[in-house]
Motif scaffolding. Structure first.
Motif, PDB file in Angstrom:
ATOM      1  N   ALA A  62       0.595  -1.146   0.079  1.00 21.92           N
ATOM      2  CA  ALA A  62       0.352  -0.113   0.236  1.00 21.92           C
ATOM      3  C   ALA A  62       0.893   1.120  -0.316  1.00 21.92           C
ATOM      4  CB  ALA A  62      -0.763  -0.433   1.372  1.00 21.92           C
ATOM      5  N   SER A  63       0.180   2.407  -0.712  1.00 22.38           N
ATOM      6  CA  SER A  63       1.043   3.365  -0.532  1.00 22.38           C
ATOM      7  C   SER A  63      -0.024   4.333  -0.478  1.00 22.38           C
ATOM      8  CB  SER A  63       2.215   3.966  -2.056  1.00 22.38           C
ATOM      9  OG  SER A  63       1.164   4.483  -2.691  1.00 22.38           O
ATOM     10  N   LEU A  64       0.791   5.704  -0.040  1.00 22.36           N
ATOM     11  CA  LEU A  64      -0.193   7.025  -0.348  1.00 22.36           C
ATOM     12  C   LEU A  64       0.467   8.584  -0.527  1.00 22.36           C
ATOM     13  CD1 LEU A  64       0.182   8.505   3.121  1.00 22.36           C
ATOM     14  CD2 LEU A  64      -1.798   6.792   3.668  1.00 22.36           C
ATOM     15  N   LEU A  65       0.588   9.975  -0.469  1.00 24.78           N
ATOM     16  CA  LEU A  65       0.892  10.581  -0.324  1.00 24.78           C
ATOM     17  C   LEU A  65       0.422  11.919   0.563  1.00 24.78           C
ATOM     18  CD1 LEU A  65       2.900  12.382  -2.160  1.00 24.78           C
ATOM     19  CD2 LEU A  65       0.603  12.770  -3.788  1.00 24.78           C
ATOM     20  N   THR A  66       1.434  12.221   0.826  1.00 29.80           N
ATOM     21  CA  THR A  66       0.614  13.835   1.698  1.00 29.80           C
ATOM     22  C   THR A  66       1.155  14.658   1.188  1.00 29.80           C
ATOM     23  OG1 THR A  66       2.662  13.482   4.292  1.00 29.80           O
ATOM     24  CG2 THR A  66       0.391  12.138   4.756  1.00 29.80           C
ATOM     25  N   THR A  67       0.219  15.282   1.144  1.00 25.60           N
ATOM     26  CA  THR A  67       1.367  16.939   0.534  1.00 25.60           C
ATOM     27  C   THR A  67       0.368  17.929   1.515  1.00 25.60           C
ATOM     28  OG1 THR A  67      -1.112  17.316  -0.429  1.00 25.60           O
ATOM     29  CG2 THR A  67       1.104  16.152  -1.653  1.00 25.60           C
ATOM     30  N   PHE A  68       0.592  19.799   1.382  1.00 29.41           N
ATOM     31  CA  PHE A  68       0.240  20.466   2.590  1.00 29.41           C
ATOM     32  C   PHE A  68      -0.090  21.471   1.748  1.00 29.41           C
ATOM     33  CE2 PHE A  68       4.987  18.352   1.827  1.00 29.41           C
ATOM     34  CZ  PHE A  68       4.959  17.781   2.866  1.00 29.41           C
ATOM     35  N   GLN A  82      -2.981  11.866  -0.127  1.00 26.56           N
ATOM     36  CA  GLN A  82      -3.512  11.836  -1.273  1.00 26.56           C
ATOM     37  C   GLN A  82      -3.086  10.448  -1.560  1.00 26.56           C
ATOM     38  OE1 GLN A  82      -3.598  16.260  -2.669  1.00 26.56           O
ATOM     39  NE2 GLN A  82      -2.069  14.912  -4.011  1.00 26.56           N
ATOM     40  N   SER A  83      -3.904   9.680  -3.766  1.00 25.55           N
ATOM     41  CA  SER A  83      -3.151   8.863  -4.346  1.00 25.55           C
ATOM     42  C   SER A  83      -3.055   7.498  -2.784  1.00 25.55           C
ATOM     43  CB  SER A  83      -2.268   9.102  -4.171  1.00 25.55           C
ATOM     44  OG  SER A  83      -2.160  10.433  -4.897  1.00 25.55           O
ATOM     45  N   VAL A  84      -4.295   7.461  -2.075  1.00 24.64           N
ATOM     46  CA  VAL A  84      -4.664   6.253  -1.475  1.00 24.64           C
ATOM     47  C   VAL A  84      -4.451   4.671  -2.258  1.00 24.64           C
ATOM     48  CG1 VAL A  84      -5.239   4.809   0.425  1.00 24.64           C
ATOM     49  CG2 VAL A  84      -4.656   7.383   0.916  1.00 24.64           C
ATOM     50  N   TYR A  85      -3.227   3.980  -2.543  1.00 23.74           N
ATOM     51  CA  TYR A  85      -4.047   2.797  -2.581  1.00 23.74           C
ATOM     52  C   TYR A  85      -3.396   0.859  -2.209  1.00 23.74           C
ATOM     53  CZ  TYR A  85      -4.350  -0.837  -6.546  1.00 23.74           C
ATOM     54  OH  TYR A  85      -4.600  -2.483  -6.949  1.00 23.74           O
ATOM     55  N   VAL A  86      -4.042   0.749  -1.850  1.00 24.13           N
ATOM     56  CA  VAL A  86      -4.124  -0.868  -1.295  1.00 24.13           C
ATOM     57  C   VAL A  86      -3.876  -1.894  -2.493  1.00 24.13           C
ATOM     58  CG1 VAL A  86      -4.836  -2.359   0.515  1.00 24.13           C
ATOM     59  CG2 VAL A  86      -4.637   0.463   0.858  1.00 24.13           C
ATOM     60  N   LEU A  87      -2.951  -3.062  -1.532  1.00 21.51           N
ATOM     61  CA  LEU A  87      -3.579  -3.943  -3.129  1.00 21.51           C
ATOM     62  C   LEU A  87      -4.463  -4.690  -2.916  1.00 21.51           C
ATOM     63  CD1 LEU A  87      -0.034  -5.533  -2.809  1.00 21.51           C
ATOM     64  CD2 LEU A  87      -1.272  -4.480  -5.590  1.00 21.51           C
ATOM     65  N   PRO A  88      -5.590  -5.408  -3.953  1.00 20.18           N
ATOM     66  CA  PRO A  88      -6.897  -5.658  -3.736  1.00 20.18           C
ATOM     67  C   PRO A  88      -6.544  -6.750  -2.517  1.00 20.18           C
ATOM     68  CG  PRO A  88      -6.421  -4.931  -5.965  1.00 20.18           C
ATOM     69  CD  PRO A  88      -5.015  -4.542  -5.635  1.00 20.18           C
ATOM     70  N   ASP A  89      -5.697  -7.637  -2.680  1.00 24.50           N
ATOM     71  CA  ASP A  89      -5.358  -9.090  -1.926  1.00 24.50           C
ATOM     72  C   ASP A  89      -5.008  -8.852  -0.550  1.00 24.50           C
ATOM     73  OD1 ASP A  89      -6.012 -10.337  -3.692  1.00 24.50           O
ATOM     74  OD2 ASP A  89      -3.915 -11.790  -4.207  1.00 24.50           O
ATOM     75  N   PHE A  90      -4.691  -7.543  -0.071  1.00 26.04           N
ATOM     76  CA  PHE A  90      -4.554  -6.900   1.119  1.00 26.04           C
ATOM     77  C   PHE A  90      -5.319  -5.926   1.773  1.00 26.04           C
ATOM     78  CE2 PHE A  90      -1.139  -8.486  -0.420  1.00 26.04           C
ATOM     79  CZ  PHE A  90       0.094  -9.142   0.342  1.00 26.04           C
ATOM     80  N   ARG A  91      -6.413  -5.700   1.462  1.00 28.18           N
ATOM     81  CA  ARG A  91      -7.898  -4.603   1.611  1.00 28.18           C
ATOM     82  C   ARG A  91      -8.343  -5.508   2.351  1.00 28.18           C
ATOM     83  NH1 ARG A  91      -9.156  -2.915  -3.926  1.00 28.18           N
ATOM     84  NH2 ARG A  91      -7.584  -1.674  -4.928  1.00 28.18           N
ATOM     85  N   LYS A  92      -9.305  -4.703   3.233  1.00 32.91           N
ATOM     86  CA  LYS A  92     -10.055  -5.031   4.733  1.00 32.91           C
ATOM     87  C   LYS A  92      -9.462  -6.003   5.818  1.00 32.91           C
ATOM     88  CE  LYS A  92     -13.957  -5.297   1.840  1.00 32.91           C
ATOM     89  NZ  LYS A  92     -14.967  -5.475   1.545  1.00 32.91           N
ATOM     90  N   ILE A  93      -7.977  -5.302   6.239  1.00 32.90           N
ATOM     91  CA  ILE A  93      -7.798  -6.014   7.196  1.00 32.90           C
ATOM     92  C   ILE A  93      -6.935  -5.437   8.015  1.00 32.90           C
ATOM     93  CG2 ILE A  93      -6.983  -8.340   5.990  1.00 32.90           C
ATOM     94  CD1 ILE A  93      -4.395  -7.028   5.534  1.00 32.90           C
ATOM     95  N   GLY A  94      -6.971  -3.823   8.261  1.00 32.09           N
ATOM     96  CA  GLY A  94      -6.793  -2.310   8.262  1.00 32.09           C
ATOM     97  C   GLY A  94      -5.527  -2.017   8.085  1.00 32.09           C
ATOM     98  N   ILE A  95      -4.904  -1.466   7.082  1.00 31.37           N
ATOM     99  CA  ILE A  95      -3.900  -1.705   6.254  1.00 31.37           C
ATOM    100  C   ILE A  95      -3.741  -0.089   5.970  1.00 31.37           C
ATOM    101  CG2 ILE A  95      -2.346  -1.270   3.968  1.00 31.37           C
ATOM    102  CD1 ILE A  95      -2.220  -3.982   3.996  1.00 31.37           C
TER     103      ILE A  95
END
Length: 148
Positions: A62-68, A82-95
Motif C-alpha cells: 500500500a501507499s499514500l501521499l501527503t501534501t501540504f 492523496q493517492s491512497v492505494y492498497v493492493l486488492p488482496d490486502f484490503r479489509k485487514i486494517g492497512i
C-alpha cells in the motif's frame, strides 16, 4: 506490518499503484510516463509532499501521499492524504487504518501540523466508509475544482 516513509527505490511500485487506482476508481487510463515523472518529482522535491508505504514481509502492499496546505486560520500546515492505494488482496485487514494512524501520530507529534484532510471520488462509497471509520468526517466542506 511496517509503515515507513517511502524511498526513491519505491517509486516504480507507487507509480504502478497510481495507474491501477485511477483505472479501478475512475475508469481512467493514465499515461504511465507522466505518472512516473509525477511520482519521481515528489522524491526530487520534498516540498511537493511525502509518500508513505506499508510493507508486509518485505513486500510493498500500500501507499499514500501527503501534501501540504498552509492554513492562515490555524497558523500551521494541514496534511492532505492523496493517492491512497492498497493492493486488492490486502484490503479489509486494517492497512489503511494503520497508515492513517501513522500520519495522525506525525501530526500529533509536530506543533506545526494542525490536521489531516483528504478527498475521495463521490461514488467511492467503500473509501467513504473507511475514512469515516478512521474518525474523519465530511461535514465541513465540499470540494470544488477546476482541472486543465
Amino acid at each position: 506490518m511496517l509503515i515507513r516513509k517511502a524511498r526513491p527505490e519505491d517509486a516504480s511500485t507507487i507509480a504502478g499503484f497510481q495507474l491501477a487506482m485511477a483505472l479501478e476508481t475512475e475508469d481512467l487510463q493514465l499515461d504511465k510516463k507522466t505518472v512516473n515523472k509525477g511520482v519521481d518529482a515528489v522524491f526530487e522535491d520534498p516540498s511537493k509532499g511525502n509518500y508513505y508505504i506499508a510493507e508486509i514481509e518485505g513486500h510493498v502492499v500500500a501507499s499514500l501521499l501527503t501534501t501540504f496546505e498552509w492554513s492562515d486560520w490555524r497558523n500551521g500546515t494541514v496534511l492532505w492524504i492523496q493517492s491512497v492505494y492498497v493492493l486488492p488482496d490486502f484490503r479489509k485487514i486494517g492497512i489503511y487504518t494503520s497508515m492513517y494512524q501513522h500520519i495522525q501520530q506525525l501530526v500529533m507529534d509536530n506543533d506545526d501540523l494542525k490536521g489531516i484532510r483528504l478527498y475521495a471520488e463521490k461514488t467511492n462509497d467503500t473509501a467513504h466508509l473507511v475514512y469515516e471509520k478512521s474518525g474523519m468526517s465530511a461535514e465541513h466542506y465540499q470540494l470544488y475544482e477546476w482541472l486543465k
